[in-house]
Design a protein around this motif. Structure first.
Motif, PDB file in Angstrom:
ATOM      1  N   SER A 206      17.609  -8.730   0.338  1.00  0.00           N
ATOM      2  CA  SER A 206      18.556  -8.916   1.179  1.00  0.00           C
ATOM      3  C   SER A 206      18.876 -10.312   0.668  1.00  0.00           C
ATOM      4  N   VAL A 207      17.958 -10.772   0.649  1.00  0.00           N
ATOM      5  CA  VAL A 207      18.374 -12.608   0.885  1.00  0.00           C
ATOM      6  C   VAL A 207      19.044 -12.741  -0.988  1.00  0.00           C
ATOM      7  N   THR A 212      22.904 -14.728  -4.991  1.00  0.00           N
ATOM      8  CA  THR A 212      22.898 -14.138  -6.371  1.00  0.00           C
ATOM      9  C   THR A 212      24.316 -13.362  -5.946  1.00  0.00           C
ATOM     10  N   GLY A 213      24.676 -12.845  -4.975  1.00  0.00           N
ATOM     11  CA  GLY A 213      25.889 -11.539  -4.763  1.00  0.00           C
ATOM     12  C   GLY A 213      25.841 -10.470  -6.292  1.00  0.00           C
ATOM     13  N   GLU A 214      24.483 -10.214  -6.230  1.00  0.00           N
ATOM     14  CA  GLU A 214      24.456  -9.178  -6.514  1.00  0.00           C
ATOM     15  C   GLU A 214      23.444  -7.566  -6.109  1.00  0.00           C
ATOM     16  N   SER A 215      24.040  -6.604  -6.385  1.00  0.00           N
ATOM     17  CA  SER A 215      23.811  -6.147  -5.363  1.00  0.00           C
ATOM     18  C   SER A 215      22.044  -5.434  -6.133  1.00  0.00           C
ATOM     19  N   THR A 216      20.913  -5.978  -6.092  1.00  0.00           N
ATOM     20  CA  THR A 216      20.062  -4.874  -6.604  1.00  0.00           C
ATOM     21  C   THR A 216      19.379  -3.449  -6.002  1.00  0.00           C
ATOM     22  N   LEU A 217      18.536  -3.606  -5.673  1.00  0.00           N
ATOM     23  CA  LEU A 217      17.755  -2.235  -4.862  1.00  0.00           C
ATOM     24  C   LEU A 217      17.223  -3.161  -3.746  1.00  0.00           C
ATOM     25  N   ALA A 218      18.129  -2.740  -2.953  1.00  0.00           N
ATOM     26  CA  ALA A 218      18.025  -3.738  -1.140  1.00  0.00           C
ATOM     27  C   ALA A 218      18.256  -1.942  -0.268  1.00  0.00           C
ATOM     28  N   LYS A 219      17.072  -1.437  -0.189  1.00  0.00           N
ATOM     29  CA  LYS A 219      17.047  -0.323   0.320  1.00  0.00           C
ATOM     30  C   LYS A 219      15.306  -0.546   1.334  1.00  0.00           C
ATOM     31  N   ASN A 220      15.678   0.064   2.558  1.00  0.00           N
ATOM     32  CA  ASN A 220      14.388  -0.032   3.907  1.00  0.00           C
ATOM     33  C   ASN A 220      13.027   0.924   3.058  1.00  0.00           C
ATOM     34  N   SER A 343      19.733 -15.104   8.731  1.00  0.00           N
ATOM     35  CA  SER A 343      20.145 -13.633   8.715  1.00  0.00           C
ATOM     36  C   SER A 343      20.673 -13.208   7.555  1.00  0.00           C
ATOM     37  N   ALA A 344      20.162 -12.131   6.804  1.00  0.00           N
ATOM     38  CA  ALA A 344      20.749 -11.635   5.633  1.00  0.00           C
ATOM     39  C   ALA A 344      21.532 -10.279   5.706  1.00  0.00           C
ATOM     40  N   LYS A 345      21.712 -10.095   6.382  1.00  0.00           N
ATOM     41  CA  LYS A 345      22.428  -8.959   7.229  1.00  0.00           C
ATOM     42  C   LYS A 345      23.413  -9.457   7.729  1.00  0.00           C
ATOM     43  N   THR A 346      24.007 -10.700   8.412  1.00  0.00           N
ATOM     44  CA  THR A 346      25.199 -11.592   9.001  1.00  0.00           C
ATOM     45  C   THR A 346      25.525 -12.555   7.897  1.00  0.00           C
ATOM     46  N   GLY A 347      24.670 -13.113   7.755  1.00  0.00           N
ATOM     47  CA  GLY A 347      24.947 -14.404   6.742  1.00  0.00           C
ATOM     48  C   GLY A 347      24.725 -15.964   7.245  1.00  0.00           C
ATOM     49  N   THR A 348      24.915 -15.998   8.174  1.00  0.00           N
ATOM     50  CA  THR A 348      23.861 -16.811   9.993  1.00  0.00           C
ATOM     51  C   THR A 348      23.026 -17.479   8.687  1.00  0.00           C
ATOM     52  N   GLY A 349      23.181 -18.810   8.485  1.00  0.00           N
ATOM     53  CA  GLY A 349      22.360 -20.026   8.531  1.00  0.00           C
ATOM     54  C   GLY A 349      22.097 -19.563   6.462  1.00  0.00           C
ATOM     55  N   PHE A 350      22.869 -19.042   5.952  1.00  0.00           N
ATOM     56  CA  PHE A 350      22.442 -19.400   4.492  1.00  0.00           C
ATOM     57  C   PHE A 350      22.826 -20.525   4.170  1.00  0.00           C
TER      58      PHE A 350
END
Ligand code: GDP
Ligand code: MG
Length: 418
Positions: A206-207, A212-220, A343-350
């Protein structure tokens, strides 16, 4: 069905943690639904069946009733125990090493990853072959039930396994050579590299995707990437970097699997910067961090190395009253290292994470005089090709070179030219 490390007598909370880790691991397998899991305490492990008669009967009834077909014992089973349990319960039984091999098998993507997993699997079988020599007539396929690289018909005697092992080793050598070629091609790119490491499920992918703005495999899923993924990243300052996502870590990785695992982590040792992604919202935060650190140490990366930045992820999961306490508490423990809260979910702190990364790479250049003997011509050409040399004076035994470089360039020089 999962039976947790049955013969470990630890604190109940520790057992629960390791059971929940085992459940997460199993859930990352395709086509598997976890119906039940429990900790079984054993006074004395029985050599033939591990469990005593009471437990054996209890579970047989439960498996029949709940239509359970696969049982994972989160610990080590001998080949004999495994076979006896399968007969007793009429289910497929896997132990911890078998489980991790299944996961590696279902996740390996590169040719080398596939080969390393098969090699680990053969070694696993070989070690069981020795112990259960008299039970050869019922040679197990191991990985057969879910498919995967180990499914190829595995010969039933040691000689055949050894033949296959040396074959695989040869192929691995070939693959490694071509990969080294690719890597040296990449090394010519004068971009610094960053590796993301961390426990499974901590949020590395997720990070990576956010950065990178790329969607690779980010699953649970645990082990969603067995092979490193690389992408270019541009900092606000305009500097380009190469970022690589890596396979997740787990605690108590069976020694047999270490080589397969390390094959996927070579990018880490050569990285200029390591981001250690940690899930701040879990109970065993400390243990997970220590597990990752010990793997890094076995790869030659010191725990307090300046090139590690801790990234504490999932702060969105902390309750509003909680963060301050947890953060200050944990900050005391880890005050030596620089860290980012995100938070990789909300983008906080990036933003601040990018700043920390930027600062790491923009450290000031220093001028230094170094001596490069003639037999180290590789070092000389490396310095020249990276435009680091201000002045050079050739003497009788070698060159005196004035170089101007940052700490990370110097580190790269030292690690790449030896
Ligand atoms: P990896 O195994 O380390 O690569 O972890 P992933 O990136 O695949 O993430 C594991 C799980 O955690 C996924 O379900 C993600 O959606 C979730 N996750 C990752 N980062 C965050 C975060 O900052 N907050 C929350 N709430 N969930 C996250
Ligand atoms: Mg991942």
């Amino acid at each position: 069905m999962i039976v947790s490390r049955a013969n470990l007598c630890g604190k109940p909370s520790k057992l629960e943690d390791s059971l929940s880790e085992a459940v997460q691991l199993v859930e990352s397998l395709p086509l598997v639904l976890v119906k039940n899991s429990s900790v079984v305490r054993l006074r004395k492990p029985c050599p033939g069946r591990l469990f005593g008669k009471g437990n054996l009967d209890f579970f047989r009834k439960m498996f029949l009733k709940e239509k359970i077909t696969l049982v994972i014992v989160d610990g080590n089973l001998t080949a004999i125990q495994q076979r006896n349990l399968e007969r007793e319960w009429n289910v497929k039984v896997l132990d911890r090493t078998g489980l991790i091999l299944e996961i590696f098998g279902s996740r390996a993507m590169s040719r080398e990853g596939v080969l390393q997993v098969e090699l680990a699997h053969l070694n696993y079988q070989k070690s069981r072959l020795v112990r259960s020599w008299t039970h050869l007539e019922r040679q197990r396929g191991g990985m057969g039930f879910l498919g995967g690289p180990g499914e190829t018909q595995i010969e039933s005697d040691k000689r055949a396994i050894n033949a296959r092992i040396s074959q695989i080793k040869q192929s691995i050598n070939k693959v490694v050579k071509t990969r080294a070629l690719h890597r040296s091609a990449r090394k010519k790119i004068p971009y610094p590299t960053i590796a993301l490491v961390g426990y499974t499920n901590s949020g590395k992918s997720s990070v990576f995707n956010r950065l990178t703005g790329e969607s690779t495999l980010a699953k649970n899923m645990l082990f969603a990437t067995l092979d490193p993924k690389m992408k270019a990243l541009k900092l606000p300052s305009g500097e380009k970097l190469i970022l690589s996502d890596t396979v997740g870590f787990i605690s108590d990785l069976p020694t047999l699997l270490v080589a397969a695992f390390k094959a996927t982590l070579e990018e880490v040792t050569s990285a200029d910067l390591i981001l250690h992604i940690r899930d701040i919202s879990i109970n065993n935060f400390e243990n997970q961090g220590a597990a990752v650190e010990s793997v890094l140490e076995s790869l030659g990366v010191e725990k307090n190395s300046k090139r590690i930045i801790e990234v504490w992820n999932k702060i969105d999961k902390l309750k509003s009253s909680e963060p301050v306490d947890i953060v200050s508490l944990k900050k005391n423990d880890y005050s030596k290292q620089s860290k980012a809260l995100i938070s990789a979910k909300t983008g906080t702190g990036f933003e601040s994470l990018l700043q920390i990364i930027g600062k790491f790479f923009s450290d000031e250049k220093k001028e230094e005089l170094i001596f490069v003997p003639f037999d180290k011509n590789k070092s000389r050409s490396w310095l020249l090709s990276n435009n680091l040399v201000i002045q050079e004076k050739i003497g009788l035994k070698g060159s005196e070179m004035w170089v101007s470089w940052t700490k990370s360039q110097k580190r790269k020089f030292e690690s790449q030219t030896g």
